[in-house]
Scaffold this active site. Structure first.
Site, mmCIF file in Angstrom:
data_model
loop_
_atom_site.group_PDB
_atom_site.id
_atom_site.type_symbol
_atom_site.label_atom_id
_atom_site.label_comp_id
_atom_site.label_asym_id
_atom_site.label_seq_id
_atom_site.Cartn_x
_atom_site.Cartn_y
_atom_site.Cartn_z
ATOM 1 N N ASP A 96 0.725 2.952 1.959
ATOM 2 C CA ASP A 96 1.551 1.752 2.004
ATOM 3 C C ASP A 96 1.905 1.492 3.474
ATOM 4 O O ASP A 96 1.616 2.308 4.346
ATOM 5 C CB ASP A 96 2.806 1.892 1.134
ATOM 6 C CG ASP A 96 3.376 0.518 0.765
ATOM 7 O OD1 ASP A 96 3.007 -0.479 1.400
ATOM 8 O OD2 ASP A 96 4.194 0.443 -0.172
HETATM 9 C C1 NOJ Z 1 4.790 -2.837 1.471
HETATM 10 C C2 NOJ Z 1 4.815 -2.886 -0.022
HETATM 11 O O1 NOJ Z 1 5.453 -1.745 -0.549
HETATM 12 C C3 NOJ Z 1 3.436 -2.991 -0.653
HETATM 13 O O2 NOJ Z 1 3.592 -3.195 -2.026
HETATM 14 C C4 NOJ Z 1 2.653 -4.084 0.000
HETATM 15 O O3 NOJ Z 1 1.391 -4.182 -0.617
HETATM 16 C C5 NOJ Z 1 2.534 -3.800 1.493
HETATM 17 N N1 NOJ Z 1 3.858 -3.760 2.076
HETATM 18 C C6 NOJ Z 1 1.696 -4.831 2.232
HETATM 19 O O4 NOJ Z 1 2.375 -6.006 2.366
#
Ligand code: NOJ
Length: 734
Positions: free
Chosen positions: A292
């Site tokens: 993530d």
């Molecule tokens: C953080 C989020 O937790 C995740 O779900 C997302 O896909 C990413 N950022 C990218 O934006």
């Protein structure tokens, strides 16, 4: 620092970026579309330098970062990056960047462009939590396919969706992004989303690669606060949190995203057990895992890594193949290999997975997105129709005293902060949705009920006596009040935790003032979480939960209020009586004491609305529950269990039968009931249909041990549907 990590779009030539004069072999095998993918991958891998390999494992951004939660990391654009989070909507910009990558880098390895297409790209449809309430995975798959086509034709090949984190704490804002509290619901809906996004072929030009997230246990974030640790026993991991990911892998998901949370102390992004032993070794997942945003570097914050290099080593060796945004793989992998802390074999395996997806997406053969005008690719009438269908089917009628609904020919006072708010209906993660393109409640109701009078009444979190007076006057002159309350988009989604499930005082006060007028009140709710409604519910004759229904939310509401559409949604998440009951969910294990002991002293024990609850304008009766054989000896053979469902009311409606199983006695306490099947069908007034659950004991009855072994114990099980139940006995053959 790796040589090519510092090469950005605007920068000068570096060892990894060559000018177009340096040509690659025209006969290179990997460029030949007729060669099987695995051979193309091997051929390309053999040509790559270490630096080129490592850059395939790095993801950066392209275009302006529109997610304010994506903070504190570099936003550089090395041309050699394996993938980009692309915030644009313009295939032209993306193609220009891709062209530079194809022509200016040594091997011409196309990038993958990714985006958070969570519930629509430009045409926004219901949030996943609402979609789950439709109990219509086929429709969810169609919606995802529609979003995929809009995204792909706009230059996106990869979505960070679906989220299949089981969530039982409505305070967690991200509960809106998944399919609710139940593992089976998350499994079925998540698998449907994967199939919808990925279609028949990733190279079709209208499909995108899916990403199961956030692996795993993020939904158990302590206290519903985001990014927090999760304390999860191995038994809970296997029985509650892993099944939806397993189902998504089985459905063919191309990628998985590792979570921010720790799992009982071991961060999800440094967890060898979940990422490698389970995902790769047991389930045979052959896609790749992306971290993530910044979750590799955050291992330092979580204090399992001493510094950034340590974080990169831990994440990569645990099984995180691609590093989203923080640049640590670019900075440290080469050094770690040199120090013998990371193996070349592991690097090659990770790179091979990334290249494989690129070949499967058809990017080597067709790296550019055809540039067609926006009106041909987004927000088409067909796409709006799918969004409308989803908004209709996911609305849940929670109360309808004295058949207050539908409202025919009534003079409506339309009141509330959500009554004319397109952004609110689009909700959180609304991608490129445009508020002005969303049909608001006011626009749609004014068309269907021309005598409608509108007064906002209050803001989402503010109130003034002038606004209240205007709303009270509107209520006095109307036959009925449609009171539209709810949550602003940012109150749910990432970093959208709230300490209470109640709506703010301002909205409750408005409701009290309006209710005092004495006209019937229809309460229409728009939220990204289950709400605490115990003060609001008694003030309303009817309560309709619309969730965050998207572009056609207003149209769906008007159709439901007018009676043109009969509501058919059921709750995929429990609505507590009080926030203090959280976590409260139907699949809890039994209380050690009977007779109501151990309940809270100050409030009722039951939730206000349980999982599976939802009314219709018609009624359904269930009868004649029967089983093909009351006992079985071979768990592999299906047992047919059927029930007759009759539409006993006056209008056509859709009914969902929810089938639960219970293990009467087992070596470990299990949930009192577990959903194992559901089926939704439309019935005409007076029509009877047989709903059947084809139960496969080895699939539907076992529980998992803490080691992930399924156990099916001999003895009695009970199968129930709509309050009816039937026993089923298992005696092993030997
Ligand atoms: C953080 C989020 O937790 C995740 O779900 C997302 O896909 C990413 N950022 C990218 O934006």
């Amino acid at each position: 620092m790796l040589g090519c990590a510092g090469v950005f779009v605007a920068s000068a030539v570096s060892p990894c970026v060559v000018t177009a004069q340096v040509k690659t072999e025209p006969a290179a095998l990997y460029k030949d579309a007729a060669v099987p993918v695995d051979r193309r991958v091997d051929d390309l891998l053999a040509r790559m330098t270490l630096e080129e390999k490592i850059m395939q494992l790095c993801q950066y951004t392209a275009g302006g970062n529109t997610n304010e939660n994506n903070v504190e990391v570099k936003a550089d654009h090395p041309l050699t990056s394996g993938s980009y989070i692309y915030y644009g909507t313009d295939p032209g910009f993306r193609n220009r960047l891709q062209r530079r990558i194809m022509t200016e880098t040594r091997l011409g390895i196309p990038a993958i462009f990714a985006q958070d297409v969570i519930h629509g790209f430009r045409t926004i449809y219901q949030i996943p939590l609402g979609q789950a309430c439709s109990f219509n995975p086929g429709l969810a798959a169609r919606a995802c396919a529609m979003a995929a086509a809009e995204a792909r034709r706009s230059g996106i090949e990869w979505t960070f969706s679906p989220m299949v984190d089981v969530a039982r704490d409505g305070r967690w804002g991200r509960i809106s992004e998944g399919y609710g509290e139940d593992p089976y619901m998350n499994s079925v809906m998540g698998a449907a989303a994967v199939r919808g996004y990925q279609g028949e072929s990733l190279a079709s030009g209208v499909s995108v690669a899916a990403c199961l997230k956030h692996y795993v246990g993020y939904g158990a974030s302590e206290g519903g606060r985001d990014y927090r640790p999760a304390d999860i026993s191995d038994r809970a991991l296997w029985n509650t949190y892993l099944p939806p990911f397993h189902a998504g892998v089985e459905a063919g998901a191309a990628t998985v995203m590792s979570g921010f949370n720790d799992i009982s102390g071991v961060p999800a992004s440094a967890n060898y057990y979940t990422l490698t032993e389970i995902l790769r070794n047991r389930w045979g997942f052959d896609g790749f895992v992306v971290s993530d945003w910044d979750s590799v570097r955050q291992l330092v914050n979580q204090r399992v890594a001493s510094d950034d290099a340590d974080a990169a080593m831990l994440a990569f060796n645990a099984g995180v193949d691609v590093d989203m945004a923080d640049g640590l793989y670019a900075d440290y992998l080469a050094r770690l290999i040199g120090e013998g802390k990371v193996s070349m074999d592991r690097v090659d395996r990770a790179v091979a997975q990334v290249l494989k997806l690129k070949f499967e997406l058809g990017l080597f053969d067709n790296p550019y997105t055809p540039e067609v005008p926006a009106e041909e690719r987004v927000l088409t009438p067909d796409n709006r129709r799918i969004a409308l269908e989803m908004a209709r089917e996911s609305a849940v009628l929670l109360k309808n005293e004295g058949n207050l609904l539908p409202l025919a020919g009534k003079r409506i006072a339309l009141i509330g902060p959500m009554a004319d708010d397109g952004a609110g209906l689009n909700g959180n993660w609304s991608c490129h949705g445009v508020a002005a393109e969303t049909v608001t409640f006011r626009q749609a109701l004014t068309r269907t009920f021309p005598a409608t009078v509108y007064a906002r009444g209050c803001g989402f979190d503010s109130i003034s006596s002038a606004e209240i007076s205007e709303a009270v006057r509107a209520a006095q002159e109307a036959d009925v009040v449609v009171l539209c309350l709810g949550e602003m988009p940012k109150w749910s989604g990432e970093n959208g935790s709230r300490s209470t499930l109640s709506l703010p005082d301002a909205q409750e006060r408005l409701a009290a003032e309006i209710s005092a007028v004495g006209k019937p009140v229809v309460l229409v709710l728009t939220s990204g979480r289950p709400l605490e409604l115990r003060r609001l519910e008694p003030m309303a004759g009817a309560v309709l939960q619309m969730w965050q229904p998207g572009t056609e939310g207003g149209t769906a509401l008007a159709e439901i209020l007018s009676g043109e559409v009969c509501p058919s949604g059921k709750l995929a998440v429990t609505f507590p009586y009080s926030t203090g009951q959280v976590p409260i969910y139907y699949g809890a294990r039994p209380n050690a004491r009977t007779g109501g002991q151990g309940n809270y002293q100050d409030i009722q024990d039951a939730p206000l609305y349980p999982f599976g609850y939802g009314l219709s304008y018609t009624e359904f009766s269930y009868s004649n529950l029967r089983v093909s054989a009351p006992a079985f000896t071979d768990p592999a053979l299906p047992v047919e269990i059927s029930v007759d469902v009759t539409n006993t009311g006056r209008c056509t409606g859709k009914e969902t039968a929810l089938w639960f199983v219970s293990d009467e006695v087992s070596a470990v306490a299990r949930p009192v009931r577990e959903l194992r099947h559901f089926e939704k069908r439309e019935l005409q007034p007076g029509e009877t249909a047989t709903f059947t659950f084809s139960l496969i004991p080895s699939r539907d009855l076992p529980y998992y041990t803490p080691d992930g072994e399924p156990v099916l114990e001999p003895g009695r099980f009970t199968v129930s549907v709509a309050g009816l139940s039937i026993p089923l006995d298992y005696t092993p053959a030997h």
